[in-house]
Design an enzyme around this catalytic site. Structure first.
Site, PDB file in Angstrom:
ATOM      1  N   GLU A 217       6.990  -2.576   1.789  1.00  0.00           N
ATOM      2  CA  GLU A 217       6.058  -2.194   2.851  1.00  0.00           C
ATOM      3  C   GLU A 217       5.410  -3.445   3.438  1.00  0.00           C
ATOM      4  OE1 GLU A 217       3.074   0.620   1.560  1.00  0.00           O
ATOM      5  OE2 GLU A 217       2.379   0.922   3.626  1.00  0.00           O
TER       6      GLU A 217
ATOM      7  N   ASN B 178       5.365   9.683   6.081  1.00  0.00           N
ATOM      8  CA  ASN B 178       4.998   9.256   4.729  1.00  0.00           C
ATOM      9  C   ASN B 178       3.635   9.853   4.385  1.00  0.00           C
ATOM     10  OD1 ASN B 178       4.887   7.230   2.322  1.00  0.00           O
ATOM     11  ND2 ASN B 178       2.979   6.881   3.427  1.00  0.00           N
ATOM     12  N   GLU B 179       3.556  10.498   3.241  1.00  0.00           N
ATOM     13  CA  GLU B 179       2.278  11.069   2.783  1.00  0.00           C
ATOM     14  C   GLU B 179       1.526  11.695   3.959  1.00  0.00           C
ATOM     15  OE1 GLU B 179       0.093   8.407   0.164  1.00  0.00           O
ATOM     16  OE2 GLU B 179       1.764   8.373  -1.254  1.00  0.00           O
TER      17      GLU B 179
ATOM     18  N   TYR C 209       2.382   7.843  -8.918  1.00  0.00           N
ATOM     19  CA  TYR C 209       2.074   6.562  -9.555  1.00  0.00           C
ATOM     20  C   TYR C 209       1.509   6.795 -10.949  1.00  0.00           C
ATOM     21  CZ  TYR C 209       2.766   4.151  -5.136  1.00  0.00           C
ATOM     22  OH  TYR C 209       3.326   3.616  -3.996  1.00  0.00           O
TER      23      TYR C 209
ATOM     24  N   GLU D 287       8.198   6.817  -4.179  1.00  0.00           N
ATOM     25  CA  GLU D 287       7.147   5.875  -4.588  1.00  0.00           C
ATOM     26  C   GLU D 287       6.789   6.200  -6.022  1.00  0.00           C
ATOM     27  OE1 GLU D 287       3.736   5.173  -2.040  1.00  0.00           O
ATOM     28  OE2 GLU D 287       4.979   5.378  -0.237  1.00  0.00           O
TER      29      GLU D 287
ATOM     30  N   GLN E 160       6.239  -1.795  -5.715  1.00  0.00           N
ATOM     31  CA  GLN E 160       7.075  -2.146  -4.591  1.00  0.00           C
ATOM     32  C   GLN E 160       7.898  -3.370  -4.975  1.00  0.00           C
ATOM     33  OE1 GLN E 160       5.093  -2.377  -0.812  1.00  0.00           O
ATOM     34  NE2 GLN E 160       4.018  -0.437  -1.096  1.00  0.00           N
TER      35      GLN E 160
HETATM   36  O1  AHR Z   1       2.506   1.812  -2.190  1.00  0.00           O
HETATM   37  C1  AHR Z   1       1.219   1.741  -1.666  1.00  0.00           C
HETATM   38  C2  AHR Z   1       0.832   2.998  -0.916  1.00  0.00           C
HETATM   39  O2  AHR Z   1       0.743   4.066  -1.812  1.00  0.00           O
HETATM   40  C3  AHR Z   1       1.766   3.490   0.147  1.00  0.00           C
HETATM   41  O3  AHR Z   1       1.599   2.841   1.349  1.00  0.00           O
HETATM   42  C4  AHR Z   1       1.393   4.924   0.265  1.00  0.00           C
HETATM   43  O4  AHR Z   1       2.452   5.723   0.708  1.00  0.00           O
HETATM   44  C5  AHR Z   1       0.909   5.292  -1.112  1.00  0.00           C
HETATM   45  O5  AHR Z   1      -0.276   5.956  -1.090  1.00  0.00           O
END
Ligand code: AHR
Length: 532
Positions: A56, A201-202, A281, A336, A385
């Site tokens: 990103e 995205n999200e 995450y 992600e 990432q």
């Molecule tokens: O990876 C960091 C961020 O985490 C991304 O931009 C977003 O999609 C997520 O919330």
């Protein structure tokens, strides 16, 4: 009884008591782990896209990490770092998701093409200047240099359908349209390939705070009009379209999956998706406060326990998908994932800079194994990432570069790309620390592309090695060899000055009594191939 005999008897008794105690105490001697693999029982393909990356426009992920510009003293090819390209080639990155993340829903592609680039801002990530010097052509060049494929996320938040449609035409058209001519004038006459297309995205958060119903309506319009014109990709399945999916497991997220998948179940010829994204995450609690190094066993056990929640999350959303898509045509793409810790002290808080320790290597292996066990539905994943951001493969600082423990795991797993999953059974045992109890050992097996058998074994326990007995049916195993990754401490890291603290070392296994036996170190990740 003579004095000597009596002494011997007493010694024997003391010895027996000690051995008996040791054997009965899992604290002192843990049970041998029996792993059974039947090579004739094959499962789904472990899609190479499970090993995808995410890059990103965030902090030093792109600028400094990939792009240094053609005039930089750092060795580069057309502005792209040679050292980074070399390292990424070795892990066979199947696809790179770009330009975001949250950045994608504010990205206007025209700012990043042509000789004169617009200078804009990056409001999500520190509000810093975005020079747009790394745009479509630079991304595609990078993909080409590392031998990967493009996973482009189109701006469905602040962009228009026309903007998205034009971008795809610009990238993929082969006929002499105005956009095709513009691409050619900018240096690339041949159409680019876009293997995967992210539809926002999200969108439930930074992508526009949409309700699932609103997102669905908008996404359907995008899937119809944002077309791929590359003649080599005319078959519908040649570009996977990935809809935004859930970001957790509670009802808000199951409702989201339900809404999108129910609509998919009734979709007509004019729209369709091939994947549903999921973000998860390992964080324990927001905002992320765990240290990325300099932590103790409590945090080790807690983070690894938290990461195993990935399994339940996949099961939960897969069950909803199964209702509307029993033939599993729509993939679940975990685009992600990874550990999200507190930013390193002194770093820009919006740049998500963290260290990467042996714990992250183990965390990566546990997640990759979860994905492999769900390979029938999970056919893509992108760790967050790739460089300098969150759970990165690579850290750079000016001309310096270091490979992280997570990088080494991805390298060790290369043979699992496009392999065939083989179910394994094993007595995992338990690793207990304080209030945290986890399976002690994890394992997967697969048949590689050339038919060879690969086995991965993770020993989560940071204090005890594990004796492994591998029973192999359907193959006459002679020996096995491979690599094992461990380090002196759970929070051992690689640094620019000491880059080889956490690096894989060779390991081999012997056949004894018809079984392969090997000992894996505490807190280790091991990948072996079995020779017959
Ligand atoms: O990876 C960091 C961020 O985490 C991304 O931009 C977003 O999609 C997520 O919330």
């Amino acid at each position: 009884m003579s004095a000597t005999k009596s002494i011997l008897l007493r010694c024997w008794l003391v010895y027996s008591v000690l051995v008996g105690f040791a054997l009965s105490s899992s604290f002192l001697i843990a049970q041998t782990v029996q792993i059974s693999v039947d090579v004739s029982q094959t499962g789904p393909k472990i899609d190479r896209n499970l090993f995808g990356q995410f890059a990103e426009h965030l902090g030093y992920g792109i600028y400094g990490g990939i792009w240094v510009g053609p005039d930089s003293p750092i060795p580069n090819t057309r502005g792209i770092r040679n050292d980074v390209v070399g390292a990424l080639k070795a892990i066979h990155v199947p696809n790179v998701r770009w330009p975001g993340g949250c950045f994608a829903d504010e990205y206007h592609w025209r700012n990043g093409i042509g000789p004169k680039r617009e200078v804009t801002l990056n409001p999500n990530w520190g509000g810093v200047i975005e020079p747009n010097t790394f745009g479509t052509h630079e991304f595609m060049d990078f993909i080409d240099q590392i031998g990967s494929e493009a996973y482009v996320s189109v701006n469905l938040g602040s962009g228009t359908v026309k903007e998205g449609a034009d971008w795809l035409e610009y990238m993929t058209a082969a006929q002499a349209t105005t956009l095709e001519q513009e691409r050619a004038a900018n240096g690339h006459p041949a159409p680019y390939k876009v293997a995967l297309l992210g539809l926002g995205n999200e969108s439930w958060d930074c992508g526009g705070n949409m309700t699932p119903e609103y997102y669905l309506d908008r996404m359907k319009v995008f899937t119809h009009f944002v077309r791929n014109y590359n003649p080599a990709q005319q078959d519908r399945d040649q570009m996977q379209k990935i809809a935004v999916g859930p970001g957790g497991g509670d009802q808000r997220w199951t409702d989201w999956t339900e809404t999108v998948m129910k609509a998919y179940g009734q979709h007509t010829w004019s729209w369709g998706i091939s994947g549903l994204s999921m973000h998860n995450y390992t964080v324990v609690k927001w905002p992320p406060a765990f240290k990325s190094f300099g932590f103790g066993e409590d945090e080790y056990a807690q983070i690894l326990k938290a990461t195993l929640e990935m399994d339940d999350l996949i099961k939960k959303h897969s069950a909803i998908m199964d209702k509307y898509d029993p033939r599993k045509k729509v993939a679940l793409i975990v685009d992600e994932w990874g550990a999200w810790y507190a930013p390193l002290p002194g770093s820009h808080q919006g740049f998500l800079v963290q260290q990467n320790s042996l714990r992250d290597a183990i965390l990566a292996a546990l997640n990759l194994n979860i994905f492999a066990r769900h390979a029938d539905r999970v056919r893509g994943a992108n760790i967050a990432q790739m460089i300098n951001v969150l759970q990165a493969m690579i850290l750079t600082e000016k001309e310096k570069m270091v490979l992280t423990p997570t990088y080494h795991v991805f390298k060790m797993y290369v043979p699992f790309q496009d392999s065939t999953f083989i179910p394994v059974t094993f007595n995992a045992g338990t690793y207990k620390h304080g209030e945290f109890t986890l399976p002690r050992v994890d394992a997967i097996a697969a048949k590689g592309k050339d038919g060879e058998l690969w086995v991965e074994i993770t020993n989560v326990d940071p204090n005890q090695s594990a004796e492994i007995e591998l029973s192999l049916a359907g193959i006459n195993a002679k020996s096995a060899s491979g690599e094992t990754l461990t380090a002196p401490k759970i929070d051992s890291i690689n640094t620019f000055d000491a880059p080889n603290t956490v690096v894989p070392k060779p390991i081999s296994a012997m056949v004894r009594g018809g079984k392969l036996t090997l000992k894996v170190e505490p807190k280790s990740v091991t990948v072996i191939s079995v020779e017959q």
